[in-house]
Enzyme design. Structure first.
Site, PDB file in Angstrom:
ATOM      1  N   ASP A  12      17.697   5.600  42.675  1.00  0.00           N
ATOM      2  CA  ASP A  12      16.681   5.444  41.552  1.00  0.00           C
ATOM      3  C   ASP A  12      17.336   5.223  40.601  1.00  0.00           C
ATOM      4  OD1 ASP A  12      14.494   7.180  39.582  1.00  0.00           O
ATOM      5  OD2 ASP A  12      16.087   8.339  39.416  1.00  0.00           O
ATOM      6  N   SER A  13      17.040   5.442  39.286  1.00  0.00           N
ATOM      7  CA  SER A  13      17.489   5.024  37.894  1.00  0.00           C
ATOM      8  C   SER A  13      18.796   5.751  37.504  1.00  0.00           C
ATOM      9  CB  SER A  13      16.715   4.630  37.330  1.00  0.00           C
ATOM     10  OG  SER A  13      16.244   5.964  36.571  1.00  0.00           O
ATOM     11  N   CYS A  75      12.057   6.172  43.547  1.00  0.00           N
ATOM     12  CA  CYS A  75      11.635   5.892  41.924  1.00  0.00           C
ATOM     13  C   CYS A  75      11.004   5.686  42.419  1.00  0.00           C
ATOM     14  CB  CYS A  75      12.986   5.290  41.414  1.00  0.00           C
ATOM     15  SG  CYS A  75      12.536   4.263  40.242  1.00  0.00           S
ATOM     16  N   GLU A 155      17.001  13.194  32.117  1.00  0.00           N
ATOM     17  CA  GLU A 155      18.417  13.046  32.599  1.00  0.00           C
ATOM     18  C   GLU A 155      19.086  13.419  31.227  1.00  0.00           C
ATOM     19  OE1 GLU A 155      18.412  10.492  35.139  1.00  0.00           O
ATOM     20  OE2 GLU A 155      20.042   9.774  34.518  1.00  0.00           O
ATOM     21  N   CYS A 187       7.353  10.267  39.467  1.00  0.00           N
ATOM     22  CA  CYS A 187       7.899  10.103  38.508  1.00  0.00           C
ATOM     23  C   CYS A 187       9.070  10.934  39.045  1.00  0.00           C
ATOM     24  CB  CYS A 187       8.714  10.389  37.376  1.00  0.00           C
ATOM     25  SG  CYS A 187       9.920  10.201  36.789  1.00  0.00           S
ATOM     26  N   HIS A 189      11.988  12.068  38.033  1.00  0.00           N
ATOM     27  CA  HIS A 189      12.496  12.961  37.704  1.00  0.00           C
ATOM     28  C   HIS A 189      11.443  14.510  37.317  1.00  0.00           C
ATOM     29  CE1 HIS A 189      15.004   9.718  36.344  1.00  0.00           C
ATOM     30  NE2 HIS A 189      15.987  10.416  35.465  1.00  0.00           N
TER      31      HIS A 189
HETATM   32  N1  DGL Z   1      12.812   8.314  38.484  1.00  0.00           N
HETATM   33  C1  DGL Z   1      12.357   7.766  38.337  1.00  0.00           C
HETATM   34  C2  DGL Z   1      10.839   7.107  39.295  1.00  0.00           C
HETATM   35  O1  DGL Z   1      10.564   8.249  39.339  1.00  0.00           O
HETATM   36  C3  DGL Z   1      12.397   6.340  37.062  1.00  0.00           C
HETATM   37  C4  DGL Z   1      12.732   6.753  35.844  1.00  0.00           C
HETATM   38  C5  DGL Z   1      13.621   5.724  34.873  1.00  0.00           C
HETATM   39  O2  DGL Z   1      13.869   5.924  34.976  1.00  0.00           O
HETATM   40  O3  DGL Z   1      12.029   5.098  33.693  1.00  0.00           O
HETATM   41  O4  DGL Z   1       9.810   6.514  38.404  1.00  0.00           O
END
Ligand code: DGL
Length: 271
Positions: A12-13, A75, A155, A187, A189
């Site tokens: 993931d990011s 992600c 984050e 997402c 996150h």
């Molecule tokens: N967690 C990621 C997602 O599901 C990326 C969030 C990001 O880096 O913008 O899209």
């Protein structure tokens, strides 16, 4: 041949994919994970599809070099634009999963009729949830809203408290999301603020099922692994966590998720 003893690779990011990693470990406790958090490029949500594909290619090559049996694009942003690419790269060396298809299955199985989707600009701009859901059932209404502040907010360690509550309220009050029976947290996150989102609806007496994709995805992967004899029944090795840039919040959150001591390895893959 792909063997049960091999590890599961995820990326993931940043910390978002850890929600998927955690759900996988809860259901499959003997698995060893190799996690890559591309913290040097966080957020993915504002980047172009080509850039995300380049990141995916580089990280995918790294995880394949670690001999993973399964690769999970943990992600939504990368799942929406780079799934085919990673599947082609992996060939018959590893099975590749995205975090979108299992959620689309869930929407269809549970017969939701009015579906809200929140995610990054990249995910919402790709229209992937709308396309995939309507492809399966054209009668489902899909209402999407980009919520770009949420992932960077989480984050940076502001998942809970006043700031988070205000930002969540501002987004969920948007007219687009008023008539829905479920909300996809598109997402990885967002499971970290699932409580805040559920509280928003509870406070207003609105019945909206909040679908955190991490658990749905973990269940889907587990089913696949059982069917294909890929569950590891032996004592697991240690999980490994890599980051492209060291961030304190990543280390803190990783420690929160995993009580065991973790080795956070700084790996500047993109030099
Ligand atoms: N967690 C990621 C997602 O599901 C990326 C969030 C990001 O880096 O913008 O899209």
């Amino acid at each position: 041949m792909i063997q049960a003893q091999q590890a599961i690779g995820l990326f993931d990011s940043g910390i978002g994919g850890l929600t998927v990693a955690n759900a996988i470990l809860a259901q499959l406790p003997n698995e060893s994970l190799i996690y890559f958090g591309d913290t040097a490029h966080m957020p993915y949500g504002d980047k172009s599809a080509d850039t995300i594909r380049y990141f995916t290619k580089t990280i995918g090559a790294f995880l394949l070099s670690k001999d993973c049996k399964i690769l999970v694009i943990a992600c939504n942003t990368a799942s929406s634009v780079a799934y085919d690419l990673l599947r082609d790269m992996a060939g018959n060396k590893a099975h590749v999963f995205n975090v979108i298809d299992p959620v689309v299955d869930e929407i269809i199985e549970k017969k939701y009729a009015k579906v809200g989707v929140i995610g990054t600009k990249g995910t919402i701009g790709s229209d992937v949830y709308h396309r995939k859901i309507v492809d399966r059932d054209p009668a489902v209404a899909v209402k999407q809203l980009a919520t770009p502040l949420l992932a960077p907010m989480i984050e940076s360690g502001f998942a809970h408290g006043q700031i988070s509550q205000l930002v969540v309220e501002e987004y969920l009050q948007d007219p687009v999301l008023q008539d829905i029976d479920c909300l996809i947290l598109a997402c990885t996150h967002y499971p970290l603020i699932k409580k805040e989102i559920e509280n928003f609806y509870a406070d207003r007496n609105r019945k909206v099922d909040v679908l955190a994709t991490n658990e749905i995805v973990a269940r889907h992967i587990k089913r696949f692994m059982i069917e294909n004899g890929l569950v590891n029944f032996e004592k697991k090795g240690k999980n490994a966590f890599y980051v492209s840039d060291y961030t304190e919040s990543f280390e803190k959150t990783t420690q929160l998720f995993y009580q065991e001591s973790i080795d956070l390895i700084h790996l500047p893959l993109f030099k």
